[in-house]
Design a protein around this motif. Sequence first.
Motif, PDB file in Angstrom:
ATOM      1  N   ARG A  75       0.820  -1.222   0.000  1.00 30.94           N
ATOM      2  CA  ARG A  75       0.000   0.000   0.000  1.00 30.94           C
ATOM      3  C   ARG A  75       0.847   1.262   0.000  1.00 30.94           C
ATOM      4  O   ARG A  75       0.326   2.347  -0.216  1.00 30.94           O
ATOM      5  N   ARG A  76       2.118   1.140   0.268  1.00 26.66           N
ATOM      6  CA  ARG A  76       3.013   2.301   0.254  1.00 26.66           C
ATOM      7  C   ARG A  76       3.952   2.284  -0.951  1.00 26.66           C
ATOM      8  O   ARG A  76       4.919   3.028  -0.990  1.00 26.66           O
ATOM      9  N   GLY A  77       3.685   1.418  -1.918  1.00 26.31           N
ATOM     10  CA  GLY A  77       4.469   1.409  -3.147  1.00 26.31           C
ATOM     11  C   GLY A  77       5.805   0.705  -3.038  1.00 26.31           C
ATOM     12  O   GLY A  77       6.713   0.964  -3.820  1.00 26.31           O
ATOM     13  N   GLU A  78       5.922  -0.215  -2.100  1.00 29.63           N
ATOM     14  CA  GLU A  78       7.146  -0.994  -1.951  1.00 29.63           C
ATOM     15  C   GLU A  78       6.971  -2.353  -2.613  1.00 29.63           C
ATOM     16  O   GLU A  78       5.906  -2.964  -2.507  1.00 29.63           O
ATOM     17  N   TRP A  79       8.009  -2.806  -3.281  1.00 28.86           N
ATOM     18  CA  TRP A  79       8.028  -4.149  -3.867  1.00 28.86           C
ATOM     19  C   TRP A  79       8.461  -5.128  -2.787  1.00 28.86           C
ATOM     20  O   TRP A  79       9.466  -4.900  -2.111  1.00 28.86           O
ATOM     21  N   TRP A  80       7.725  -6.222  -2.638  1.00 26.28           N
ATOM     22  CA  TRP A  80       8.023  -7.241  -1.641  1.00 26.28           C
ATOM     23  C   TRP A  80       8.155  -8.597  -2.310  1.00 26.28           C
ATOM     24  O   TRP A  80       7.397  -8.932  -3.225  1.00 26.28           O
ATOM     25  N   VAL A  81       9.104  -9.376  -1.833  1.00 25.01           N
ATOM     26  CA  VAL A  81       9.257 -10.787  -2.185  1.00 25.01           C
ATOM     27  C   VAL A  81       9.069 -11.562  -0.883  1.00 25.01           C
ATOM     28  O   VAL A  81       8.985 -10.948   0.183  1.00 25.01           O
ATOM     29  N   LEU A  99      -1.356  -7.293  -5.650  1.00 21.14           N
ATOM     30  CA  LEU A  99      -1.532  -5.900  -5.250  1.00 21.14           C
ATOM     31  C   LEU A  99      -2.208  -5.815  -3.887  1.00 21.14           C
ATOM     32  O   LEU A  99      -3.300  -6.355  -3.710  1.00 21.14           O
ATOM     33  N   ASP A 100      -1.578  -5.116  -2.956  1.00 21.64           N
ATOM     34  CA  ASP A 100      -2.216  -4.918  -1.655  1.00 21.64           C
ATOM     35  C   ASP A 100      -3.435  -4.013  -1.770  1.00 21.64           C
ATOM     36  O   ASP A 100      -4.349  -4.090  -0.952  1.00 21.64           O
ATOM     37  N   TYR A 101      -3.448  -3.143  -2.791  1.00 25.69           N
ATOM     38  CA  TYR A 101      -4.627  -2.305  -3.022  1.00 25.69           C
ATOM     39  C   TYR A 101      -4.791  -2.018  -4.512  1.00 25.69           C
ATOM     40  O   TYR A 101      -5.583  -2.665  -5.174  1.00 25.69           O
ATOM     41  N   THR A 102      -4.086  -1.045  -5.051  1.00 22.92           N
ATOM     42  CA  THR A 102      -4.215  -0.657  -6.458  1.00 22.92           C
ATOM     43  C   THR A 102      -2.910  -0.926  -7.210  1.00 22.92           C
ATOM     44  O   THR A 102      -1.871  -1.142  -6.582  1.00 22.92           O
ATOM     45  N   PRO A 103      -2.930  -0.873  -8.546  1.00 29.61           N
ATOM     46  CA  PRO A 103      -1.723  -1.132  -9.333  1.00 29.61           C
ATOM     47  C   PRO A 103      -0.659  -0.048  -9.209  1.00 29.61           C
ATOM     48  O   PRO A 103       0.496  -0.254  -9.574  1.00 29.61           O
ATOM     49  N   SER A 104      -1.055   1.104  -8.730  1.00 34.67           N
ATOM     50  CA  SER A 104      -0.111   2.206  -8.585  1.00 34.67           C
ATOM     51  C   SER A 104      -0.349   2.879  -7.248  1.00 34.67           C
ATOM     52  O   SER A 104      -1.466   2.887  -6.731  1.00 34.67           O
ATOM     53  N   ILE A 105       0.710   3.443  -6.705  1.00 40.47           N
ATOM     54  CA  ILE A 105       0.636   4.191  -5.457  1.00 40.47           C
ATOM     55  C   ILE A 105       1.148   5.589  -5.750  1.00 40.47           C
ATOM     56  O   ILE A 105       2.188   5.748  -6.407  1.00 40.47           O
ATOM     57  N   LEU A 106       0.417   6.599  -5.285  1.00 46.47           N
ATOM     58  CA  LEU A 106       0.833   7.981  -5.506  1.00 46.47           C
ATOM     59  C   LEU A 106       1.454   8.568  -4.250  1.00 46.47           C
ATOM     60  O   LEU A 106       1.029   8.268  -3.134  1.00 46.47           O
ATOM     61  N   ARG A 107       2.459   9.403  -4.500  1.00 42.19           N
ATOM     62  CA  ARG A 107       3.134  10.115  -3.414  1.00 42.19           C
ATOM     63  C   ARG A 107       3.136  11.600  -3.732  1.00 42.19           C
ATOM     64  O   ARG A 107       3.304  11.991  -4.888  1.00 42.19           O
ATOM     65  N   LEU A 108       2.993  12.402  -2.708  1.00 35.53           N
ATOM     66  CA  LEU A 108       3.088  13.846  -2.844  1.00 35.53           C
ATOM     67  C   LEU A 108       4.569  14.199  -2.740  1.00 35.53           C
ATOM     68  O   LEU A 108       5.166  14.073  -1.675  1.00 35.53           O
ATOM     69  N   VAL A 109       5.174  14.600  -3.843  1.00 31.77           N
ATOM     70  CA  VAL A 109       6.614  14.865  -3.857  1.00 31.77           C
ATOM     71  C   VAL A 109       6.943  16.335  -3.627  1.00 31.77           C
ATOM     72  O   VAL A 109       8.082  16.682  -3.311  1.00 31.77           O
ATOM     73  N   ALA A 110       5.957  17.197  -3.799  1.00 36.15           N
ATOM     74  CA  ALA A 110       6.063  18.634  -3.527  1.00 36.15           C
ATOM     75  C   ALA A 110       4.630  19.148  -3.453  1.00 36.15           C
ATOM     76  O   ALA A 110       3.708  18.476  -3.930  1.00 36.15           O
ATOM     77  N   PRO A 111       4.409  20.324  -2.884  1.00 35.99           N
ATOM     78  CA  PRO A 111       3.028  20.828  -2.856  1.00 35.99           C
ATOM     79  C   PRO A 111       2.443  20.884  -4.277  1.00 35.99           C
ATOM     80  O   PRO A 111       3.055  21.425  -5.191  1.00 35.99           O
ATOM     81  N   ARG A 167      -7.776   8.630  -9.836  1.00 36.26           N
ATOM     82  CA  ARG A 167      -7.516   8.186 -11.200  1.00 36.26           C
ATOM     83  C   ARG A 167      -6.769   9.317 -11.897  1.00 36.26           C
ATOM     84  O   ARG A 167      -7.240  10.443 -11.932  1.00 36.26           O
ATOM     85  N   SER A 168      -5.635   8.957 -12.473  1.00 37.61           N
ATOM     86  CA  SER A 168      -4.846   9.911 -13.251  1.00 37.61           C
ATOM     87  C   SER A 168      -4.616   9.313 -14.626  1.00 37.61           C
ATOM     88  O   SER A 168      -5.175   8.265 -14.957  1.00 37.61           O
ATOM     89  N   GLU A 169      -3.779   9.942 -15.408  1.00 41.29           N
ATOM     90  CA  GLU A 169      -3.431   9.389 -16.721  1.00 41.29           C
ATOM     91  C   GLU A 169      -2.723   8.044 -16.599  1.00 41.29           C
ATOM     92  O   GLU A 169      -2.610   7.313 -17.576  1.00 41.29           O
ATOM     93  N   HIS A 170      -2.281   7.690 -15.389  1.00 42.86           N
ATOM     94  CA  HIS A 170      -1.617   6.402 -15.146  1.00 42.86           C
ATOM     95  C   HIS A 170      -2.579   5.350 -14.594  1.00 42.86           C
ATOM     96  O   HIS A 170      -2.159   4.262 -14.233  1.00 42.86           O
ATOM     97  N   GLY A 171      -3.861   5.672 -14.518  1.00 40.67           N
ATOM     98  CA  GLY A 171      -4.850   4.731 -14.028  1.00 40.67           C
ATOM     99  C   GLY A 171      -5.159   4.931 -12.557  1.00 40.67           C
ATOM    100  O   GLY A 171      -4.888   5.983 -11.979  1.00 40.67           O
ATOM    101  N   ALA A 172      -5.735   3.893 -11.955  1.00 38.76           N
ATOM    102  CA  ALA A 172      -6.147   3.947 -10.551  1.00 38.76           C
ATOM    103  C   ALA A 172      -4.932   3.862  -9.640  1.00 38.76           C
ATOM    104  O   ALA A 172      -4.028   3.062  -9.865  1.00 38.76           O
TER     105      ALA A 172
END
Length: 172
Positions: free
Chosen positions: A26-32, A71-83, A111-116
Amino acid sequence: MDEAVRLALTKWPDVPSCTGWLRLSRRGEWWVPEGPIRHAGLRAFIGRNYLATPDGRWYFQNGPQQVFVSLDYTPSILRLVAPGQLETHTGLPVMSISEAWLDEEGSLVLRSEHGAALLDDRDLPALCELMDGNLEAPDGPITLNWAGQQLPVGRIQRAEVPARFSFNPNPA
């Protein structure tokens, strides 16, 4: 997709796929199975070769092999990198948001141009500051003030997210 990966696909076209080994948190980390992948170069390689099948199964093209991602939730995870600036967990900038949804747990799906994509929970307080309306009222209208637009925020059940956004969270 990396050129070396394209060449491997040509050289070995019939390598069986792999399931149940790679997971996106859910935080965009790859796990094995052994734990999170910490090597920056490997994380970047996976991100550059992260794709989806037409039926919504996400995978990492590892040379000639498709490694399907749970996927723990969605195919992509978004992060706020700057305001006012979001980025996917694979480093792609988000130029626009077309939909916003809150689930019953208070998670924000965009939903962005990269999907959910699920917003990383560490960035949720900052985006909640950009919302108007009562977040705790189940029926009240909520809007997200983003990039000069007021985007309505819908309500969704977490279990409905994969069907709504056409992806398979557990490809087998």
